[in-house]
Write a protein that holds these residues in place. Structure first.
Motif, PDB file in Angstrom:
ATOM      1  N   GLU A  44       0.865  -1.184   0.000  1.00 18.65           N
ATOM      2  CA  GLU A  44       0.000   0.000   0.000  1.00 18.65           C
ATOM      3  C   GLU A  44       0.902   1.235   0.000  1.00 18.65           C
ATOM      4  N   PRO A  45       1.056   1.927  -1.143  1.00 18.35           N
ATOM      5  CA  PRO A  45       2.001   3.048  -1.198  1.00 18.35           C
ATOM      6  C   PRO A  45       1.532   4.235  -0.359  1.00 18.35           C
ATOM      7  N   VAL A  46       2.397   4.683   0.537  1.00 20.42           N
ATOM      8  CA  VAL A  46       2.091   5.845   1.358  1.00 20.42           C
ATOM      9  C   VAL A  46       3.137   6.944   1.198  1.00 20.42           C
ATOM     10  N   THR A  47       4.277   6.617   0.580  1.00 18.95           N
ATOM     11  CA  THR A  47       5.305   7.624   0.352  1.00 18.95           C
ATOM     12  C   THR A  47       5.379   7.947  -1.138  1.00 18.95           C
ATOM     13  N   ASP A  48       6.144   8.953  -1.463  1.00 16.49           N
ATOM     14  CA  ASP A  48       6.316   9.327  -2.868  1.00 16.49           C
ATOM     15  C   ASP A  48       7.069   8.268  -3.662  1.00 16.49           C
ATOM     16  N   TRP A  49       7.828   7.423  -2.986  1.00 16.34           N
ATOM     17  CA  TRP A  49       8.622   6.397  -3.653  1.00 16.34           C
ATOM     18  C   TRP A  49       7.872   5.086  -3.778  1.00 16.34           C
ATOM     19  N   GLY A  50       6.608   5.038  -3.341  1.00 14.11           N
ATOM     20  CA  GLY A  50       5.811   3.825  -3.454  1.00 14.11           C
ATOM     21  C   GLY A  50       6.021   2.835  -2.334  1.00 14.11           C
ATOM     22  N   GLN A  51       6.647   3.264  -1.242  1.00 14.16           N
ATOM     23  CA  GLN A  51       6.859   2.367  -0.119  1.00 14.16           C
ATOM     24  C   GLN A  51       5.688   2.449   0.849  1.00 14.16           C
ATOM     25  N   GLY A  52       5.476   1.372   1.581  1.00 12.45           N
ATOM     26  CA  GLY A  52       4.406   1.344   2.556  1.00 12.45           C
ATOM     27  C   GLY A  52       4.220  -0.048   3.119  1.00 12.45           C
ATOM     28  N   PRO A  53       3.169  -0.241   3.889  1.00 16.40           N
ATOM     29  CA  PRO A  53       2.955  -1.558   4.516  1.00 16.40           C
ATOM     30  C   PRO A  53       2.408  -2.579   3.535  1.00 16.40           C
ATOM     31  N   TRP A  54       2.682  -3.842   3.824  1.00 15.22           N
ATOM     32  CA  TRP A  54       2.159  -4.946   3.023  1.00 15.22           C
ATOM     33  C   TRP A  54       0.716  -5.199   3.432  1.00 15.22           C
ATOM     34  N   MET A  55      -0.186  -5.284   2.460  1.00 18.02           N
ATOM     35  CA  MET A  55      -1.596  -5.551   2.719  1.00 18.02           C
ATOM     36  C   MET A  55      -1.946  -6.895   2.085  1.00 18.02           C
TER      37      MET A  55
END
Length: 84
Positions: A44-55
């Protein structure tokens, strides 16, 4: 009025047993999940670089595989969404 007592460790244990039993079944007899492409989920991308938690995927519960019945339910939902 008293609230019902819930044995949370037992509920957690039974859920894990069910999950492991389902996982073994779909690995032996299942089909790849069409919703996540067999990956089991997505980031689930939450940063500008597409990083975030796994859903985890809601259809395959993170296994990447579904039963034939679940595949039919997924197709029915997609057909209904396309129709609306």
């Amino acid at each position: 009025m008293t609230e019902p007592r819930v044995d949370y460790p037992r509920v957690h244990y039974e859920y894990r047993q069910h999950y492991e039993r389902r996982k073994r079944y779909v690995e032996a007899n299942g089909l790849p999940c069409q919703d996540c492409g067999g990956r089991g989920g997505e980031v689930e991308p939450v940063t500008d670089w597409g990083q975030g938690p796994w859903m985890d995927c809601g259809w395959c519960q993170g296994t990447g595989m579904v039963t034939r019945w679940e595949r039919g339910m997924w197709l029915r939902e997609k057909r209904r969404a396309r129709h609306d």
